[in-house]
Motif scaffolding. Sequence first.
Motif, PDB file in Angstrom:
ATOM      1  N   THR A  37     -20.880  -4.065 -13.365  1.00  0.00           N
ATOM      2  CA  THR A  37     -20.601  -4.607 -12.093  1.00  0.00           C
ATOM      3  C   THR A  37     -19.738  -4.158 -11.383  1.00  0.00           C
ATOM      4  OG1 THR A  37     -19.182  -6.256 -13.165  1.00  0.00           O
ATOM      5  CG2 THR A  37     -21.702  -6.632 -12.906  1.00  0.00           C
ATOM      6  N   LYS A  38     -19.446  -4.422 -10.048  1.00  0.00           N
ATOM      7  CA  LYS A  38     -18.330  -3.914  -9.138  1.00  0.00           C
ATOM      8  C   LYS A  38     -16.726  -4.132  -9.662  1.00  0.00           C
ATOM      9  CE  LYS A  38     -20.524  -5.670  -5.249  1.00  0.00           C
ATOM     10  NZ  LYS A  38     -20.702  -5.631  -4.138  1.00  0.00           N
ATOM     11  N   ILE A  39     -16.597  -5.458 -10.143  1.00  0.00           N
ATOM     12  CA  ILE A  39     -15.378  -5.603 -10.653  1.00  0.00           C
ATOM     13  C   ILE A  39     -14.808  -4.746 -11.498  1.00  0.00           C
ATOM     14  CG2 ILE A  39     -16.144  -7.132 -12.485  1.00  0.00           C
ATOM     15  CD1 ILE A  39     -13.320  -7.913  -9.909  1.00  0.00           C
ATOM     16  N   HIS A  40     -15.544  -3.843 -12.330  1.00  0.00           N
ATOM     17  CA  HIS A  40     -15.040  -3.039 -13.281  1.00  0.00           C
ATOM     18  C   HIS A  40     -14.845  -1.774 -12.771  1.00  0.00           C
ATOM     19  CE1 HIS A  40     -15.501  -6.101 -16.327  1.00  0.00           C
ATOM     20  NE2 HIS A  40     -16.692  -6.275 -15.980  1.00  0.00           N
ATOM     21  N   GLY A  41     -15.330  -1.410 -11.316  1.00  0.00           N
ATOM     22  CA  GLY A  41     -15.062  -0.245 -10.660  1.00  0.00           C
ATOM     23  C   GLY A  41     -15.571   1.084 -11.415  1.00  0.00           C
ATOM     24  N   GLU A  42     -14.599   2.056 -11.539  1.00  0.00           N
ATOM     25  CA  GLU A  42     -14.875   3.283 -12.112  1.00  0.00           C
ATOM     26  C   GLU A  42     -15.524   3.117 -13.663  1.00  0.00           C
ATOM     27  OE1 GLU A  42     -15.508   7.364 -12.209  1.00  0.00           O
ATOM     28  OE2 GLU A  42     -15.439   5.877 -10.505  1.00  0.00           O
ATOM     29  N   ALA A  43     -15.070   2.074 -14.420  1.00  0.00           N
ATOM     30  CA  ALA A  43     -15.371   1.882 -15.664  1.00  0.00           C
ATOM     31  C   ALA A  43     -17.119   1.757 -15.638  1.00  0.00           C
ATOM     32  CB  ALA A  43     -15.037   0.690 -16.407  1.00  0.00           C
ATOM     33  N   SER A  44     -17.707   0.915 -14.703  1.00  0.00           N
ATOM     34  CA  SER A  44     -19.063   1.075 -14.496  1.00  0.00           C
ATOM     35  C   SER A  44     -19.951   2.151 -14.450  1.00  0.00           C
ATOM     36  CB  SER A  44     -19.224  -0.373 -13.438  1.00  0.00           C
ATOM     37  OG  SER A  44     -18.931  -1.508 -13.862  1.00  0.00           O
ATOM     38  N   THR A  45     -19.218   2.857 -13.581  1.00  0.00           N
ATOM     39  CA  THR A  45     -19.754   4.088 -13.118  1.00  0.00           C
ATOM     40  C   THR A  45     -19.782   5.166 -14.302  1.00  0.00           C
ATOM     41  OG1 THR A  45     -18.950   3.866 -10.689  1.00  0.00           O
ATOM     42  CG2 THR A  45     -19.970   5.981 -11.452  1.00  0.00           C
ATOM     43  N   MET A  46     -18.629   5.347 -14.898  1.00  0.00           N
ATOM     44  CA  MET A  46     -18.494   6.314 -15.916  1.00  0.00           C
ATOM     45  C   MET A  46     -18.946   5.790 -17.385  1.00  0.00           C
ATOM     46  SD  MET A  46     -15.084   8.598 -16.481  1.00  0.00           S
ATOM     47  CE  MET A  46     -15.194  10.264 -17.306  1.00  0.00           C
ATOM     48  N   GLN A  47     -18.228   4.893 -17.837  1.00  0.00           N
ATOM     49  CA  GLN A  47     -18.751   4.253 -19.031  1.00  0.00           C
ATOM     50  C   GLN A  47     -20.205   3.525 -19.264  1.00  0.00           C
ATOM     51  OE1 GLN A  47     -15.031   4.470 -18.984  1.00  0.00           O
ATOM     52  NE2 GLN A  47     -14.573   2.370 -19.412  1.00  0.00           N
ATOM     53  N   GLY A  48     -20.718   3.432 -18.166  1.00  0.00           N
ATOM     54  CA  GLY A  48     -22.066   2.704 -17.699  1.00  0.00           C
ATOM     55  C   GLY A  48     -23.062   3.648 -17.556  1.00  0.00           C
ATOM     56  N   PHE A  49     -23.030   3.741 -16.078  1.00  0.00           N
ATOM     57  CA  PHE A  49     -24.126   4.615 -15.472  1.00  0.00           C
ATOM     58  C   PHE A  49     -24.158   5.889 -15.860  1.00  0.00           C
ATOM     59  CE2 PHE A  49     -26.079   6.805 -11.902  1.00  0.00           C
ATOM     60  CZ  PHE A  49     -27.429   6.163 -11.949  1.00  0.00           C
ATOM     61  N   GLU A  50     -23.134   6.696 -15.927  1.00  0.00           N
ATOM     62  CA  GLU A  50     -22.950   8.183 -15.977  1.00  0.00           C
ATOM     63  C   GLU A  50     -23.445   8.261 -17.419  1.00  0.00           C
ATOM     64  OE1 GLU A  50     -20.064   9.399 -12.546  1.00  0.00           O
ATOM     65  OE2 GLU A  50     -19.138   9.467 -14.238  1.00  0.00           O
ATOM     66  N   MET A  51     -23.089   7.538 -18.449  1.00  0.00           N
ATOM     67  CA  MET A  51     -23.484   7.822 -19.640  1.00  0.00           C
ATOM     68  C   MET A  51     -24.872   7.836 -20.092  1.00  0.00           C
ATOM     69  SD  MET A  51     -20.927   8.400 -22.024  1.00  0.00           S
ATOM     70  CE  MET A  51     -21.565   7.907 -23.446  1.00  0.00           C
ATOM     71  N   LEU A  52     -25.478   7.057 -19.002  1.00  0.00           N
ATOM     72  CA  LEU A  52     -27.121   7.018 -19.252  1.00  0.00           C
ATOM     73  C   LEU A  52     -27.607   8.189 -18.398  1.00  0.00           C
ATOM     74  CD1 LEU A  52     -27.553   3.191 -18.469  1.00  0.00           C
ATOM     75  CD2 LEU A  52     -28.070   4.443 -20.575  1.00  0.00           C
ATOM     76  N   LEU A  53     -27.327   8.382 -17.068  1.00  0.00           N
ATOM     77  CA  LEU A  53     -27.651   9.363 -16.126  1.00  0.00           C
ATOM     78  C   LEU A  53     -27.506  10.833 -16.717  1.00  0.00           C
ATOM     79  CD1 LEU A  53     -29.024  10.148 -13.394  1.00  0.00           C
ATOM     80  CD2 LEU A  53     -26.425  10.496 -12.542  1.00  0.00           C
TER      81      LEU A  53
END
Length: 454
Positions: free
Chosen positions: A204-220
């Motif tokens: 979610t947006k509240i986690h900022g770059e943690a969401s992008t990097m630890q979340g989405f990019e680890m998948l993408l």
Amino acid sequence: MMRRSLAGSLVLLTALTAAGCGGGATQEASGAKELEVLYKVEPTWPHLEKVLRDAKKQYETAHPGVTIKLTPVQGNNEAYYTKLALLNRSPDSAPDVYLHDTFQVNADVAAGKLAPLDDYLTKWPDWTAQFPDSVKEAAKGIDGKIYGVPISTDTRGLWYHKDVFAKAGLPVPWEPKSWNDVLTAARTIKQKVPDAVPFSMYSTKIHGEASTMQGFEMLLYGTPGGTLYDDTQNKWVAGGKNFTDALTFINTVYREELGPKQADAHNAKLADKVNLEWFPAGKIGISLDGAWTAAAWKPTSTKPWPEWQQKVGWTAMPTQNGEEPGAVSMSGGWVMAMSSYAKLKQEAFDFITVATNKENSLTYSVSTGDLAPRKDVAADPKYTADNPSVKFFTDLAEVTHYRPAYEAYPKVSAQVQEAMEAVTTGSRSPEEATAAYAKALPGAVGGADKVLAR
């Protein structure tokens, strides 16, 4: 979050400017000199503050007549980014030296906020002898110049609770080979250990770059050819199957109720809940997070958990269907940077070298669990003495990826977070969120000519 805090921050900025702090406030009257150092601090993450206090004493002892003013910013990463950006609007409020996340370096280089360090680094023996070339890249601008000295680096993977796995009848050690293996384990935990959160990730947006990097990019970056930026065509990738597949994983987690409840997913303190509450209480199965996670349980933590080495396991995040190299990681880190507005640049650089010397870097790495950027720290027995996970996460560098940290990246990251949150809440399907991202991307990167459609 940024909009909500802007009004209050502007009031604060006015007060700071009136008081004359920061780079424009370097005091040289009567021979006195002062450097302001800005950094972030949270109640559960006090480690950098200790290092900087030690560095302040060391520096002031060796540099009579120069005072280091330490200015902490209370709050999470997003609060820190907002405060730093606000202070950097003016030479009168900009700090001389500051902690900086590597993904924001090129944006600040383009804005003229950072001073290149190359001329200083050539005269500092440690830079050549102790910092690997791969680590040096972390703060390199598009112009090829260096804009920060790394204080940490990292990798990411899966942490799991051995007792929860045992209750669920899952194997320990656990080595998933695909996304489906991860989801299957989470489904098993949900069925057999209903009082535990099966799987946690930031989305979610509240986690900022943690969401992008630890979340989405680890998948993408675990999908075949998945990337945010095409280096061969020098364009940002507008969605596509890889993007949708990553969002589909997130959608599965939340539609099947395998992840945290919505209130927790949107809680800025989710990391503290996971690491300081759920793991010690045996209330979580799997967590997708960084190498530093073990620092939450060490004796230096605010809530030590002595049993963690017996209770917690760690493993690599697999690629989507087990494609080579079989695992995926993302790497980033933090640097100590110098403001372009700093008047006493040699003194500012000298402080950076003290803050990132072996002694202080070792203290920082041992306390935080972050991976050491210096060779001599990595070789020190104290580095791995009480953290058996360090070698594993260091070895993940073999399969790691780095963010396309160009000037536009922070805006791209914000659009990724929009897509993730829409899927987390269920307001958009993965396909709809991908389409919305593709539509918004040209505006984020400066035009359709900078976008590659997929």
